[in-house]
Design a protein around this motif. Sequence first.
Motif, PDB file in Angstrom:
ATOM      1  N   GLU A 282       0.827  -1.209   0.000  1.00  0.00           N
ATOM      2  CA  GLU A 282       0.000   0.000   0.000  1.00  0.00           C
ATOM      3  C   GLU A 282       0.861   1.258   0.000  1.00  0.00           C
ATOM      4  N   ILE A 283       1.937   1.275   0.784  1.00  0.00           N
ATOM      5  CA  ILE A 283       2.835   2.434   0.808  1.00  0.00           C
ATOM      6  C   ILE A 283       3.468   2.642  -0.557  1.00  0.00           C
ATOM      7  N   THR A 284       4.020   1.585  -1.126  1.00  0.00           N
ATOM      8  CA  THR A 284       4.767   1.739  -2.382  1.00  0.00           C
ATOM      9  C   THR A 284       3.875   2.179  -3.531  1.00  0.00           C
ATOM     10  N   GLN A 285       2.599   1.834  -3.482  1.00  0.00           N
ATOM     11  CA  GLN A 285       1.689   2.254  -4.548  1.00  0.00           C
ATOM     12  C   GLN A 285       1.448   3.759  -4.545  1.00  0.00           C
ATOM     13  N   ARG A 286       1.755   4.409  -3.428  1.00  0.00           N
ATOM     14  CA  ARG A 286       1.511   5.843  -3.306  1.00  0.00           C
ATOM     15  C   ARG A 286       2.780   6.691  -3.398  1.00  0.00           C
ATOM     16  N   VAL A 287       3.953   6.068  -3.433  1.00  0.00           N
ATOM     17  CA  VAL A 287       5.205   6.801  -3.283  1.00  0.00           C
ATOM     18  C   VAL A 287       5.509   7.711  -4.459  1.00  0.00           C
ATOM     19  N   SER A 288       5.325   7.228  -5.675  1.00  0.00           N
ATOM     20  CA  SER A 288       5.816   7.943  -6.858  1.00  0.00           C
ATOM     21  C   SER A 288       5.105   9.279  -7.086  1.00  0.00           C
ATOM     22  N   PHE A 289       5.877  10.232  -7.570  1.00  0.00           N
ATOM     23  CA  PHE A 289       5.345  11.506  -8.067  1.00  0.00           C
ATOM     24  C   PHE A 289       4.569  11.224  -9.346  1.00  0.00           C
ATOM     25  N   LYS A 290       3.351  11.753  -9.451  1.00  0.00           N
ATOM     26  CA  LYS A 290       2.495  11.426 -10.593  1.00  0.00           C
ATOM     27  C   LYS A 290       2.068  12.649 -11.395  1.00  0.00           C
ATOM     28  N   GLY A 291       2.719  13.781 -11.163  1.00  0.00           N
ATOM     29  CA  GLY A 291       2.390  14.995 -11.883  1.00  0.00           C
ATOM     30  C   GLY A 291       2.153  16.140 -10.919  1.00  0.00           C
ATOM     31  N   ALA A 292       2.509  17.343 -11.354  1.00  0.00           N
ATOM     32  CA  ALA A 292       2.448  18.508 -10.469  1.00  0.00           C
ATOM     33  C   ALA A 292       1.049  18.764  -9.939  1.00  0.00           C
ATOM     34  N   GLY A 293       0.029  18.455 -10.743  1.00  0.00           N
ATOM     35  CA  GLY A 293      -1.333  18.730 -10.334  1.00  0.00           C
ATOM     36  C   GLY A 293      -2.079  17.518  -9.820  1.00  0.00           C
ATOM     37  N   VAL A 294      -1.362  16.416  -9.587  1.00  0.00           N
ATOM     38  CA  VAL A 294      -2.000  15.170  -9.145  1.00  0.00           C
ATOM     39  C   VAL A 294      -1.810  15.017  -7.644  1.00  0.00           C
ATOM     40  N   PRO A 295      -2.885  14.903  -6.874  1.00  0.00           N
ATOM     41  CA  PRO A 295      -2.749  14.719  -5.418  1.00  0.00           C
ATOM     42  C   PRO A 295      -1.981  13.441  -5.097  1.00  0.00           C
TER      43      PRO A 295
ATOM     44  N   HIS B 210       1.480  18.788 -15.180  1.00  0.00           N
ATOM     45  CA  HIS B 210       0.485  17.784 -15.552  1.00  0.00           C
ATOM     46  C   HIS B 210      -0.590  17.625 -14.488  1.00  0.00           C
ATOM     47  N   ALA B 211      -1.828  17.614 -14.938  1.00  0.00           N
ATOM     48  CA  ALA B 211      -2.971  17.461 -14.040  1.00  0.00           C
ATOM     49  C   ALA B 211      -3.450  16.022 -13.957  1.00  0.00           C
ATOM     50  N   ARG B 212      -2.926  15.157 -14.849  1.00  0.00           N
ATOM     51  CA  ARG B 212      -3.327  13.750 -14.840  1.00  0.00           C
ATOM     52  C   ARG B 212      -2.100  12.865 -14.915  1.00  0.00           C
ATOM     53  N   PHE B 213      -2.124  11.761 -14.181  1.00  0.00           N
ATOM     54  CA  PHE B 213      -1.006  10.820 -14.184  1.00  0.00           C
ATOM     55  C   PHE B 213      -0.764  10.274 -15.582  1.00  0.00           C
ATOM     56  N   GLU B 214      -1.823  10.003 -16.322  1.00  0.00           N
ATOM     57  CA  GLU B 214      -1.665   9.468 -17.670  1.00  0.00           C
ATOM     58  C   GLU B 214      -0.871  10.425 -18.553  1.00  0.00           C
ATOM     59  N   ASP B 215      -1.092  11.720 -18.401  1.00  0.00           N
ATOM     60  CA  ASP B 215      -0.346  12.702 -19.190  1.00  0.00           C
ATOM     61  C   ASP B 215       1.110  12.762 -18.737  1.00  0.00           C
ATOM     62  N   TYR B 216       1.323  12.694 -17.419  1.00  0.00           N
ATOM     63  CA  TYR B 216       2.686  12.731 -16.896  1.00  0.00           C
ATOM     64  C   TYR B 216       3.502  11.542 -17.398  1.00  0.00           C
ATOM     65  N   LYS B 217       2.878  10.359 -17.446  1.00  0.00           N
ATOM     66  CA  LYS B 217       3.591   9.163 -17.908  1.00  0.00           C
ATOM     67  C   LYS B 217       4.023   9.280 -19.366  1.00  0.00           C
ATOM     68  N   LYS B 218       3.278  10.043 -20.154  1.00  0.00           N
ATOM     69  CA  LYS B 218       3.565  10.133 -21.591  1.00  0.00           C
ATOM     70  C   LYS B 218       4.569  11.224 -21.937  1.00  0.00           C
ATOM     71  N   THR B 219       4.933  12.059 -20.970  1.00  0.00           N
ATOM     72  CA  THR B 219       5.784  13.194 -21.299  1.00  0.00           C
ATOM     73  C   THR B 219       7.155  12.752 -21.801  1.00  0.00           C
TER      74      THR B 219
END
Length: 215
Positions: A94-107, A156-165
Amino acid sequence: MPFEHDDPRVQAFGRRVESAFSGDESGHDWWHVWRVWRLARRIAAAEGADPLLVELAALGHDVEDHKLGRTEGTLAAWLTEAGVDEATAARVVEITQRVSFKGAGVPDAMPTLEGRVVQDADRLDAIGAIGIARAFAYGGARGRLLYDPAETPELHARFEDYKKTNSSSLMHFYEKLFLLKERLHTPTARAIAEERHAFMERFVQRFLAEWEGER
C-alpha cells in the motif's frame, strides 16, 4: 558485498531487490534503492516511525514502478519469499503504490507516517547533486534532449499525461524536481532538502548561463 541486515526478512528481501536492480542505467538502480533505504532509516529514527515497515517499503518502493515495467503482484511475492507476514506485506504494498510523483497537479496524499517517511526519502534522492545526476541519467536512458529552449514546463494534471511526457532533462527540473521541497512531509526531510534544493537552483542557473555562452 551483498546487502546485510540483522533481520533475516529484511536481508532476504534486500538481496532480492539488489539482484533485480543491479545494472539499471536509468538512475533507478540498486544504489538508488540503497540510498533511499539509508535516508528512510535516518528519517524514521528521528520521526518515530515503525522501522521494519519503513525499511521494507524503502527497499521495495520501485519494484512495481510504472517506469520499470514489472507486473502487479511482484512485490508481494518477493516479500512472501523473504518471510514477511501477509499483513505487513500488504502495508508495504500500500505504501509503495503511493510513493511515486504522478504529476504537479495530481494529489499524492500519504496517510501513514511510515509512508510519508519513505516518500520523503525517495524524493530527497531526486534532488541535490545526486538528483541532478539521476535526472540526466534517466533522460539519456530514454533518449531525451538535454535541453530545448523552445520548451515550456507542463504541470500535468493527470497521471496518464505525466507518464507520456518526453520533455528534455532540464525541463524535468521545472516539471518535478523544483516542486519536491514543498511536498515533503517530515521536519527531518524538509531540513535536509533546503541545501539540496538550493544546489539544484544554482546548477540550473549556471547551466542556462553556459548554454547562452554567458559564462
